[in-house]
Design a protein around this motif. Structure first.
Motif, PDB file in Angstrom:
ATOM      1  N   HIS A 261       0.828  -1.219   0.000  1.00 46.29           N
ATOM      2  CA  HIS A 261       0.000   0.000   0.000  1.00 46.29           C
ATOM      3  C   HIS A 261       0.864   1.272   0.000  1.00 46.29           C
ATOM      4  O   HIS A 261       0.526   2.248  -0.672  1.00 46.29           O
ATOM      5  CB  HIS A 261      -0.918   0.037   1.238  1.00 46.29           C
ATOM      6  CG  HIS A 261      -1.950  -1.049   1.272  1.00 46.29           C
ATOM      7  ND1 HIS A 261      -2.831  -1.202   2.311  1.00 46.29           N
ATOM      8  CD2 HIS A 261      -2.253  -2.048   0.387  1.00 46.29           C
ATOM      9  CE1 HIS A 261      -3.628  -2.243   2.078  1.00 46.29           C
ATOM     10  NE2 HIS A 261      -3.281  -2.776   0.923  1.00 46.29           N
ATOM     11  N   HIS A 262       1.971   1.236   0.760  1.00 48.62           N
ATOM     12  CA  HIS A 262       2.794   2.443   0.927  1.00 48.62           C
ATOM     13  C   HIS A 262       3.428   2.900  -0.398  1.00 48.62           C
ATOM     14  O   HIS A 262       3.159   4.038  -0.836  1.00 48.62           O
ATOM     15  CB  HIS A 262       3.841   2.156   2.016  1.00 48.62           C
ATOM     16  CG  HIS A 262       4.752   3.294   2.325  1.00 48.62           C
ATOM     17  ND1 HIS A 262       6.099   3.285   2.003  1.00 48.62           N
ATOM     18  CD2 HIS A 262       4.535   4.482   2.931  1.00 48.62           C
ATOM     19  CE1 HIS A 262       6.648   4.405   2.407  1.00 48.62           C
ATOM     20  NE2 HIS A 262       5.737   5.151   2.977  1.00 48.62           N
ATOM     21  N   PRO A 263       4.208   2.039  -1.074  1.00 51.02           N
ATOM     22  CA  PRO A 263       4.810   2.536  -2.328  1.00 51.02           C
ATOM     23  C   PRO A 263       3.773   2.876  -3.397  1.00 51.02           C
ATOM     24  O   PRO A 263       3.918   3.871  -4.113  1.00 51.02           O
ATOM     25  CB  PRO A 263       5.720   1.376  -2.790  1.00 51.02           C
ATOM     26  CG  PRO A 263       5.248   0.171  -2.038  1.00 51.02           C
ATOM     27  CD  PRO A 263       4.656   0.677  -0.748  1.00 51.02           C
ATOM     28  N   ILE A 264       2.728   2.059  -3.483  1.00 55.67           N
ATOM     29  CA  ILE A 264       1.722   2.292  -4.536  1.00 55.67           C
ATOM     30  C   ILE A 264       0.999   3.624  -4.284  1.00 55.67           C
ATOM     31  O   ILE A 264       0.740   4.400  -5.211  1.00 55.67           O
ATOM     32  CB  ILE A 264       0.729   1.103  -4.611  1.00 55.67           C
ATOM     33  CG1 ILE A 264       1.470  -0.165  -5.062  1.00 55.67           C
ATOM     34  CG2 ILE A 264      -0.414   1.397  -5.564  1.00 55.67           C
ATOM     35  CD1 ILE A 264       0.612  -1.427  -5.082  1.00 55.67           C
ATOM     36  N   THR A 265       0.715   3.903  -3.003  1.00 56.22           N
ATOM     37  CA  THR A 265       0.033   5.162  -2.666  1.00 56.22           C
ATOM     38  C   THR A 265       0.916   6.364  -2.969  1.00 56.22           C
ATOM     39  O   THR A 265       0.465   7.351  -3.572  1.00 56.22           O
ATOM     40  CB  THR A 265      -0.328   5.187  -1.164  1.00 56.22           C
ATOM     41  OG1 THR A 265      -1.185   4.099  -0.891  1.00 56.22           O
ATOM     42  CG2 THR A 265      -1.018   6.483  -0.777  1.00 56.22           C
ATOM     43  N   LEU A 266       2.177   6.305  -2.540  1.00 61.91           N
ATOM     44  CA  LEU A 266       3.058   7.468  -2.744  1.00 61.91           C
ATOM     45  C   LEU A 266       3.184   7.796  -4.225  1.00 61.91           C
ATOM     46  O   LEU A 266       3.087   8.965  -4.630  1.00 61.91           O
ATOM     47  CB  LEU A 266       4.438   7.208  -2.133  1.00 61.91           C
ATOM     48  CG  LEU A 266       4.493   7.222  -0.595  1.00 61.91           C
ATOM     49  CD1 LEU A 266       5.899   6.929  -0.104  1.00 61.91           C
ATOM     50  CD2 LEU A 266       3.994   8.556  -0.025  1.00 61.91           C
ATOM     51  N   GLN A 267       3.362   6.755  -5.037  1.00 60.57           N
ATOM     52  CA  GLN A 267       3.484   6.995  -6.490  1.00 60.57           C
ATOM     53  C   GLN A 267       2.198   7.608  -7.048  1.00 60.57           C
ATOM     54  O   GLN A 267       2.246   8.504  -7.887  1.00 60.57           O
ATOM     55  CB  GLN A 267       3.786   5.683  -7.214  1.00 60.57           C
ATOM     56  CG  GLN A 267       5.234   5.245  -7.086  1.00 60.57           C
ATOM     57  CD  GLN A 267       5.425   3.907  -7.801  1.00 60.57           C
ATOM     58  OE1 GLN A 267       5.123   2.862  -7.254  1.00 60.57           O
ATOM     59  NE2 GLN A 267       5.898   3.959  -9.026  1.00 60.57           N
TER      60      GLN A 267
END
Ligand code: NAD
Length: 351
Positions: free
Chosen positions: A78-84
């Motif tokens: 969730h973290h990398p996908i959200t930031l991008q």
């Protein structure tokens, strides 16, 4: 009035991603236009629904027609996908648990602030009727001042699926169901949490918890028990709530249960009853004419309101229902739960 239809792409088209697809068919302001999933079988399924299937995530980010990205992948991603997504100028609906830890939630809150794009976590169990019935009883003081709540879910099939067994993917039942139950407890009892004592269970021998019990104390002294079990062949009630004037129990999602309330003080001295191998006055029932029992209230609820509130938040036309501060608080609380389990100690908080 703004009637824009927002284009949404689902990232992670598994169990929950496809559930969102079905729910969103009934939400007029959002159109699911595409899907990105790493598994071919899920891509094929998305094609049968007429969605555009993206080759890779970058293609979703680069598509200017996409307004919203909905993330329903395993928890650790969730973290990398959200930031991008936020940095590509997309609004984000993210499945629970929002992130793996509080630092990741803070990163995302900063990115949301920086980009001006909305990030909202799908705490859909705030729209469960059993919870809303208990909330009504507590808020309206139907039971007098409520001093204790038990909330639980019990199953007997162990941890389902694949990635939910893996630590690195954010598996385990605290992150899976615990996050929902804690989220709702913190709304029912809005005062600060002052201490946590928790025990995770590893009965089935996985590297992640197959269940959890959490005891919470709140400022002013109210207490709560939150429990998730996956090895319970007999299920205990979803809710048991006690107040100074009565109690309520909800057994299951069919809303079986009852409210019991005293209408007038029972001033008579208790008559001892035979109980097991002894006599008891302490546990003798109240006089029948002083107590009434009736079914738990039914509450109208519609989880589609979550998506409508998301649109209102984008358009700044309503208060958001799930705030990122609440999400950060739950994540911080879950860190205290892990710490208490690890140390075997009560963790004192001012949360
Ligand atoms: P799932 O395994 O059924 O689906 C996950 C999908 O994500 C799979 O199809 C997988 O191929 C895909 N995927 C994995 N990594 C990916 C990546 N990097 N990019 C794109 N796709 C990727 O899991 P699920 O049960 O649907 O759970 C997904 C999320 O939804 C989890 O965060 C879970 O906690 C949450 N969830 C929420 C609820 C709820 O009621 N709110 C219920 C179930 C699951």
């Amino acid at each position: 009035m703004n009637n824009k239809i927002y284009s949404l792409v689902i990232v992670g088209y598994g169990g929950m991603g496809s559930q969102h697809g079905r729910k969103l068919e009934e939400v007029s302001r959002i159109k699911v236009t595409g899907v990105y999933d790493i598994k071919e079988v899920r891509q094929a399924e998305a094609r049968t629904k007429g969605y555009k299937v993206y080759e890779d995530y970058q293609a979703v980010l680069d598509d200017p027609s996409v307004d919203i990205i909905l993330i329903a992948t395993p928890n650790d991603s969730h973290h990398p996908i959200t930031l991008q997504a936020l940095h590509a100028g997309k609004h984000v609906i993210c499945e629970k648990p929002a992130m793996m830890n509080s630092q990741e939630v803070k990163d995302v809150m900063s990115a949301s602030e920086e980009t001006g794009k909305v990030f909202m976590v799908h705490q859909n169990r705030r729209w469960d009727e059993d919870y809303l019935a208990i909330k009504k009883l507590v808020d309206e003081k139907e039971l007098g001042d409520v001093f204790y709540v038990e909330t639980r879910v019990h199953g007997s099939r162990g941890i389902p699926g694949d990635w939910r067994h893996d630590l690195k993917h954010g598996g385990g039942m605290l992150l899976d169901w615990g996050v929902h139950l804690l989220d709702r407890l913190l709304i029912l009892f809005p005062e600060k949490v002052t201490s946590v004592y928790a025990k995770l269970s590893y009965i089935l021998g996985h590297e992640v918890d197959d269940g959890v019990k959490v005891y919470l104390t709140f400022e002013g002294g109210r207490t709560a028990l939150m429990e998730v079990g996956t090895t319970n062949f007999i299920t205990l009630p979803l809710w048991y709530v006690t107040g100074l004037n009565g109690a309520a129990v909800i057994e299951d999602w069919d809303m079986n249960g009852k409210v019991a309330k005293w209408d007038q003080a029972d001033t008579s001295d208790a008559v001892p009853i035979v109980a097991g191998a002894g006599l008891t006055k302490t546990m003798a029932p109240r006089a029948e004419n002083t107590v009434s029992e009736y079914p738990v209230p039914r509450v109208e609820c519609d989880v589609r309101d979550f998506y409508y509130n998301f649109i209102d938040t984008i358009e700044n036309t309503a208060e958001r229902i799930v705030t990122n501060e609440e999400v950060l608080r739950i994540m911080t609380l879950m860190e205290a739960v892990f710490e208490s389990d690890k140390t075997g100690e009560v963790v004192h908080l001012n949360l």
